[in-house]
Scaffold this motif. Structure first.
Motif, PDB file in Angstrom:
ATOM      1  N   TYR A 115       0.842  -1.202   0.000  1.00 52.49           N
ATOM      2  CA  TYR A 115       0.000   0.000   0.000  1.00 52.49           C
ATOM      3  C   TYR A 115       0.880   1.256   0.000  1.00 52.49           C
ATOM      4  O   TYR A 115       0.677   2.170  -0.815  1.00 52.49           O
ATOM      5  N   HIS A 116       1.838   1.318   0.913  1.00 60.65           N
ATOM      6  CA  HIS A 116       2.703   2.497   0.992  1.00 60.65           C
ATOM      7  C   HIS A 116       3.601   2.615  -0.239  1.00 60.65           C
ATOM      8  O   HIS A 116       3.843   3.724  -0.734  1.00 60.65           O
ATOM      9  N   PHE A 117       4.078   1.471  -0.712  1.00 65.85           N
ATOM     10  CA  PHE A 117       4.951   1.472  -1.893  1.00 65.85           C
ATOM     11  C   PHE A 117       4.172   1.912  -3.130  1.00 65.85           C
ATOM     12  O   PHE A 117       4.630   2.768  -3.898  1.00 65.85           O
ATOM     13  N   GLY A 118       2.985   1.364  -3.305  1.00 61.75           N
ATOM     14  CA  GLY A 118       2.190   1.679  -4.488  1.00 61.75           C
ATOM     15  C   GLY A 118       1.682   3.107  -4.507  1.00 61.75           C
ATOM     16  O   GLY A 118       1.758   3.801  -5.532  1.00 61.75           O
ATOM     17  N   THR A 119       1.182   3.588  -3.355  1.00 62.19           N
ATOM     18  CA  THR A 119       0.643   4.949  -3.325  1.00 62.19           C
ATOM     19  C   THR A 119       1.736   6.008  -3.466  1.00 62.19           C
ATOM     20  O   THR A 119       1.455   7.136  -3.874  1.00 62.19           O
ATOM     21  N   SER A 120       2.989   5.647  -3.154  1.00 62.46           N
ATOM     22  CA  SER A 120       4.079   6.601  -3.371  1.00 62.46           C
ATOM     23  C   SER A 120       4.281   6.863  -4.860  1.00 62.46           C
ATOM     24  O   SER A 120       4.828   7.901  -5.245  1.00 62.46           O
ATOM     25  N   PHE A 121       3.808   5.940  -5.692  1.00 66.32           N
ATOM     26  CA  PHE A 121       3.942   6.097  -7.143  1.00 66.32           C
ATOM     27  C   PHE A 121       2.677   6.670  -7.771  1.00 66.32           C
ATOM     28  O   PHE A 121       2.740   7.612  -8.569  1.00 66.32           O
ATOM     29  N   ILE A 122       1.512   6.136  -7.375  1.00 62.21           N
ATOM     30  CA  ILE A 122       0.273   6.567  -8.038  1.00 62.21           C
ATOM     31  C   ILE A 122      -0.379   7.752  -7.341  1.00 62.21           C
ATOM     32  O   ILE A 122      -1.281   8.388  -7.884  1.00 62.21           O
ATOM     33  N   GLY A 123       0.064   8.054  -6.113  1.00 67.41           N
ATOM     34  CA  GLY A 123      -0.510   9.168  -5.373  1.00 67.41           C
ATOM     35  C   GLY A 123      -1.313   8.694  -4.176  1.00 67.41           C
ATOM     36  O   GLY A 123      -1.895   7.602  -4.188  1.00 67.41           O
ATOM     37  N   TYR A 124      -1.322   9.519  -3.134  1.00 69.06           N
ATOM     38  CA  TYR A 124      -2.010   9.166  -1.892  1.00 69.06           C
ATOM     39  C   TYR A 124      -3.473   9.597  -1.935  1.00 69.06           C
ATOM     40  O   TYR A 124      -3.833  10.537  -2.634  1.00 69.06           O
ATOM     41  N   PRO A 125      -4.326   8.918  -1.149  1.00 68.19           N
ATOM     42  CA  PRO A 125      -5.699   9.412  -0.968  1.00 68.19           C
ATOM     43  C   PRO A 125      -5.676  10.752  -0.234  1.00 68.19           C
ATOM     44  O   PRO A 125      -4.614  11.252   0.145  1.00 68.19           O
ATOM     45  N   ALA A 126      -6.856  11.311   0.008  1.00 66.52           N
ATOM     46  CA  ALA A 126      -6.951  12.571   0.749  1.00 66.52           C
ATOM     47  C   ALA A 126      -6.270  12.444   2.107  1.00 66.52           C
ATOM     48  O   ALA A 126      -6.171  11.347   2.673  1.00 66.52           O
TER      49      ALA A 126
ATOM     50  N   GLY B 210      -1.196  14.432  12.181  1.00 70.49           N
ATOM     51  CA  GLY B 210      -0.435  15.617  11.807  1.00 70.49           C
ATOM     52  C   GLY B 210       0.870  15.297  11.109  1.00 70.49           C
ATOM     53  O   GLY B 210       1.045  14.234  10.498  1.00 70.49           O
ATOM     54  N   THR B 211       1.809  16.221  11.231  1.00 68.12           N
ATOM     55  CA  THR B 211       3.086  16.122  10.514  1.00 68.12           C
ATOM     56  C   THR B 211       3.857  14.861  10.867  1.00 68.12           C
ATOM     57  O   THR B 211       4.453  14.214   9.997  1.00 68.12           O
ATOM     58  N   SER B 212       3.861  14.486  12.152  1.00 62.00           N
ATOM     59  CA  SER B 212       4.665  13.333  12.560  1.00 62.00           C
ATOM     60  C   SER B 212       4.176  12.052  11.896  1.00 62.00           C
ATOM     61  O   SER B 212       4.983  11.236  11.428  1.00 62.00           O
ATOM     62  N   VAL B 213       2.856  11.852  11.827  1.00 64.09           N
ATOM     63  CA  VAL B 213       2.322  10.672  11.148  1.00 64.09           C
ATOM     64  C   VAL B 213       2.504  10.788   9.636  1.00 64.09           C
ATOM     65  O   VAL B 213       2.759   9.789   8.951  1.00 64.09           O
ATOM     66  N   ASP B 214       2.415  11.985   9.119  1.00 70.93           N
ATOM     67  CA  ASP B 214       2.626  12.191   7.680  1.00 70.93           C
ATOM     68  C   ASP B 214       4.015  11.734   7.257  1.00 70.93           C
ATOM     69  O   ASP B 214       4.176  11.016   6.268  1.00 70.93           O
ATOM     70  N   VAL B 215       5.039  12.125   8.039  1.00 71.51           N
ATOM     71  CA  VAL B 215       6.399  11.733   7.666  1.00 71.51           C
ATOM     72  C   VAL B 215       6.614  10.230   7.871  1.00 71.51           C
ATOM     73  O   VAL B 215       7.380   9.600   7.138  1.00 71.51           O
ATOM     74  N   ALA B 216       5.920   9.641   8.862  1.00 67.13           N
ATOM     75  CA  ALA B 216       6.030   8.194   9.065  1.00 67.13           C
ATOM     76  C   ALA B 216       5.399   7.432   7.905  1.00 67.13           C
ATOM     77  O   ALA B 216       5.928   6.410   7.448  1.00 67.13           O
ATOM     78  N   ALA B 217       4.259   7.948   7.421  1.00 70.02           N
ATOM     79  CA  ALA B 217       3.518   7.270   6.357  1.00 70.02           C
ATOM     80  C   ALA B 217       4.166   7.448   4.987  1.00 70.02           C
ATOM     81  O   ALA B 217       3.824   6.724   4.052  1.00 70.02           O
ATOM     82  N   SER B 218       5.079   8.380   4.877  1.00 72.41           N
ATOM     83  CA  SER B 218       5.696   8.631   3.571  1.00 72.41           C
ATOM     84  C   SER B 218       7.200   8.381   3.634  1.00 72.41           C
ATOM     85  O   SER B 218       7.685   7.308   3.277  1.00 72.41           O
ATOM     86  N   TYR B 219       7.951   9.359   4.118  1.00 76.11           N
ATOM     87  CA  TYR B 219       9.408   9.263   4.094  1.00 76.11           C
ATOM     88  C   TYR B 219       9.938   8.070   4.882  1.00 76.11           C
ATOM     89  O   TYR B 219      10.725   7.262   4.374  1.00 76.11           O
ATOM     90  N   ILE B 220       9.517   7.970   6.153  1.00 77.73           N
ATOM     91  CA  ILE B 220      10.099   6.941   7.020  1.00 77.73           C
ATOM     92  C   ILE B 220       9.794   5.546   6.490  1.00 77.73           C
ATOM     93  O   ILE B 220      10.688   4.694   6.403  1.00 77.73           O
ATOM     94  N   PHE B 221       8.537   5.292   6.126  1.00 77.56           N
ATOM     95  CA  PHE B 221       8.166   3.963   5.645  1.00 77.56           C
ATOM     96  C   PHE B 221       8.998   3.589   4.421  1.00 77.56           C
ATOM     97  O   PHE B 221       9.572   2.493   4.354  1.00 77.56           O
ATOM     98  N   LEU B 222       9.088   4.487   3.473  1.00 73.53           N
ATOM     99  CA  LEU B 222       9.781   4.163   2.226  1.00 73.53           C
ATOM    100  C   LEU B 222      11.280   3.978   2.429  1.00 73.53           C
ATOM    101  O   LEU B 222      11.890   3.071   1.851  1.00 73.53           O
ATOM    102  N   PHE B 223      11.879   4.818   3.273  1.00 72.58           N
ATOM    103  CA  PHE B 223      13.323   4.703   3.426  1.00 72.58           C
ATOM    104  C   PHE B 223      13.728   3.545   4.328  1.00 72.58           C
ATOM    105  O   PHE B 223      14.812   2.979   4.166  1.00 72.58           O
ATOM    106  N   ILE B 224      12.878   3.163   5.262  1.00 72.20           N
ATOM    107  CA  ILE B 224      13.148   1.937   6.014  1.00 72.20           C
ATOM    108  C   ILE B 224      13.003   0.734   5.087  1.00 72.20           C
ATOM    109  O   ILE B 224      13.806  -0.214   5.137  1.00 72.20           O
ATOM    110  N   MET B 225      12.011   0.782   4.199  1.00 71.26           N
ATOM    111  CA  MET B 225      11.859  -0.291   3.222  1.00 71.26           C
ATOM    112  C   MET B 225      13.062  -0.342   2.283  1.00 71.26           C
ATOM    113  O   MET B 225      13.561  -1.425   1.933  1.00 71.26           O
TER     114      MET B 225
END
Length: 651
Positions: free
Chosen positions: A52-63, A197-212
């Motif tokens: 989910y996180h990998f795919g949405t980083s390419f096609i775009g996130y929901p609201a 907020g911002t902390s979850v936003d960075v976890a759901a995007s940057y952190i998840f992808l770079f840990i992966m």
């Protein structure tokens, strides 16, 4: 003669490694299900979360609310299946109450998705169901954090919740208008300044992808490559194993973002080599812990902190990387200088060359693994692509490049394993980011951040040095026992504003608090990285922590250097000024190493050590006169030590 290899870690050390991960890395205390369907179900759920996180980083996130609520729900669901409630709870099966908590976590996200339009329209005046769901979310986030990180972050969050409710009764500058539970829930749950907020936003995007990205690279052999590369470069030099630890841990630490995990994985290989060479137990552990913590200060990834700092400051990622480069290199130079001087002092030799891998063989076998890192840097710095899009293609590039040789090639199963491991690795950081959202939400609602800044400035009596010192202590206390990203988010919210109010450039202020939030991992009394290293080396934990601080002393001084001299961060400087600042800073770090070790050519007497340290301090300022005095002291120290060593021959 057999080659020294990462694969040669003995079974006893592997067992010790697992024990330490369980003790200091709470995320290692996960369930191992006996039931095949449970184990496979969790495995495939973790892969779905990753996809989910990998795919949405390419096609775009929901609201925004939809994406963040789903991310939090998936992470909480994983938490209650992976982490038992306490030490006595079963690690082989899942009790009914954990199933209830997991379902409750999903129910909150389902409510947000179903009620999305009405939910957004009610922002500012939540109804009863909003308050109920918000309360459930806060409770499950706190319970998840307790299971993974223990009580400290939970207690801090509860204190802030109580502050939000009863702060009207406090005296002085910390008093606020007061809020009821409905207002708190509205801000923490419905607004995007709390849990979503911002902390979850960075976890759901940057952190998840770079840990992966890190787990995929590790699966194809990047850890082995960095260790072998460091051995080939520095293994045979004086004190070689310690230099290997510094180089390998720095590279790996920048990617994986976890100081303790880096200590335990890399240290299981490097610490026995350092001890075999002749370094003491405490010094060996300190080298590994100091180098592992420093990886999070080292560009290009900085354990994902670079991207988060860029997001918070509203600047380009490239600006963060450029500014962080010189201070990080100075930090590692400081460690390497002390390692070299200690080896010279004790007359320690390096490893036999016939036992070390050859550079050409290392590069031939695994050198192609550098291509994804080079590709990532190109995407981030020159392509104009977003960080998230760049991370997506870096993961794809890693998988593709790994296929070039049999030694690094990953099967479909290994790729899936990497995705599953990535999700599991993200859980602890993501939960910490969610609970930090509670703290940040209360801070933004009550104005606590501004009040905290005023309090620090008042205590510091508007004196910059005293304010910096108080900020440093605050950051190290707030960073105790926390993963690097949540530690930075908390300190950036509470401590950085004090420095900005005194006229410090925002980037310098954020870098200052980030450094000291990281150093909480090696500074007693709570020094998780140092204590984990002591567990591997057999050294005394407190002595290892103290030795870690000595080795990292340059890192403790460098942040003061770039506050007083922002040219060190390459902020608005000409190339000539940048060159002068870099040279004086390098000289200052060399002097710090000499003063700390008390050695250059031979043992230093105390007056000379003091002169070396004073020279280093004089080189902190951008003042040219002080630079000249500091340089003069450096020359005098070197000449005196040279004369002292050769005085008999001269006579």
């Amino acid at each position: 003669m057999a080659k020294i290899s990462l694969d040669e870690m003995n079974p006893a050390m592997k067992s010790k490694q697992e024990q330490l991960l369980g003790k200091f890395e709470k995320e290692s205390k996960t369930r191992q299900f006996d039931h095949y369907l449970l184990a496979q179900g969790l495995y495939w759920i973790s892969i779905i979360v990753a996809l989910y996180h990998f795919g949405t980083s390419f096609i775009g996130y929901p609201a925004t609310h939809l994406h963040r609520s789903l991310h939090v729900a998936m992470i909480l669901f994983m938490t209650f299946f992976l982490y038992p409630a306490n030490k006595k709870a079963s690690r082989k099966s899942i009790p009914w109450y954990d199933i209830v908590l997991a379902i409750a976590s999903l129910a909150v996200a389902a409510y947000v998705w179903i009620e999305y339009i009405n939910f957004i329209n009610r922002m500012g005046s939540p109804n009863t169901m909003d308050v109920v769901m918000g309360t459930i979310l806060i409770l499950v986030v706190l319970e998840a954090s307790r299971r993974i990180s223990g009580w400290p972050l939970v207690i801090l969050s509860l204190i802030f919740l109580l502050y939000g409710l009863f702060g009207r009764n406090l005296p002085g500058i910390f008093m606020h208008r007061g809020y009821d539970w409905k207002a708190l829930v509205n801000h923490i749950f419905i607004n995007t300044e709390g849990i979503y907020g911002t902390s979850v936003d960075v976890a759901a995007s940057y952190i998840f992808l770079f840990i992966m990205f890190g787990t995929v690279m590790n699966k194809c052999g990047m850890g082995r490559f960095f260790n072998d590369l460091a051995l080939a470069f520095a293994g045979s030099s004086k004190g070689g194993p310690a230099k290997v630890a510094v180089i390998a841990s720095g590279f790996l630490g920048s990617i994986n973002g976890s100081a303790v995990a880096n200590v335990v994985t890399t240290g299981a290989f490097t610490i026995p080599l350092m001890k075999k060479t002749g370094y003491s137990n405490e010094f060996s552990g300190a080298v590994e812990s100091s180098a592992s913590v420093g990886g999070q200060l080292l560009p290009p990834i900085m354990g994902a902190a670079a991207f988060i700092m860029a997001e918070m400051l509203g600047v380009k990622y490239s600006s963060i990387v450029v500014s962080a480069a010189i201070p990080a290199l100075l930090y590692y130079l400081g460690i390497l200088v002390q390692v070299q001087l200690r080896a010279s002092k004790l007359n320690l030799e390096g490893l036999p060359k016939d036992q070390l891998p050859k550079l050409k063989d290392v590069m031939r076998e695994r050198g192609h693994l550098l291509i994804p890192i080079a590709f990532l840097l190109y995407m981030l710095l020159f392509s104009g692509a977003t960080v998230i899009f760049s991370a997506f293609w870096a993961i794809v590039a890693t998988i593709a490049v790994s296929m070039a040789r049999k030694t690094t090639r990953m099967s479909i199963r290994q790729i899936l394993d990497a995705f599953s491991e990535g999700t599991r690795a993200v859980v602890s950081v993501a939960v910490a980011c969610a609970v930090v959202g509670i703290i940040i939400g209360v801070v933004s609602l009550t104005g606590f951040g501004l009040n905290m800044a005023n309090a620090i400035i008042q205590l510091g009596q508007s004196n910059l040095m005293l304010t910096l010192f108080l900020t440093m202590i605050t950051c190290m206390i707030l960073g105790m026992g926390l993963p690097s990203i949540p530690a930075y988010l908390i300190t950036a919210t509470m401590a950085a504003p004090a420095l900005v109010k005194l006229g410090i450039p925002p980037l310098a202020a954020h870098m200052f608090v980030f450094y000291f939030a990281m150093f909480a991992n090696i500074t007693p009394p709570v020094a998780l990285a140092s204590f984990a290293a002591a567990g591997l080396s057999g050294g005394d934990p407190m002595k290892t922590g103290i030795q870690s601080v000595k080795l990292s002393l340059a890192g403790f001084i460098v942040p003061y250097m770039f506050i007083y001299n922002s040219a060190l961060l390459l902020i608005d400087v000409t190339p000539l000024v940048a060159l002068r600042v870099a040279i004086t800073a390098i000289l200052g770090v060399l002097l710090i190493g000499m003063a700390t070790e008390g050695y250059l050519f031979k043992d230093m007497v105390w007056p000379v050590r003091i002169a070396a340290f004073l020279g280093a301090l004089l080189l902190i300022s951008a003042n040219v006169v002080q630079d000249i005095i500091g340089f003069s002291l450096a020359v005098l120290v070197v000449l005196f030590q040279f004369y002292w060593k050769h005085k008999k021959q001269i006579a």
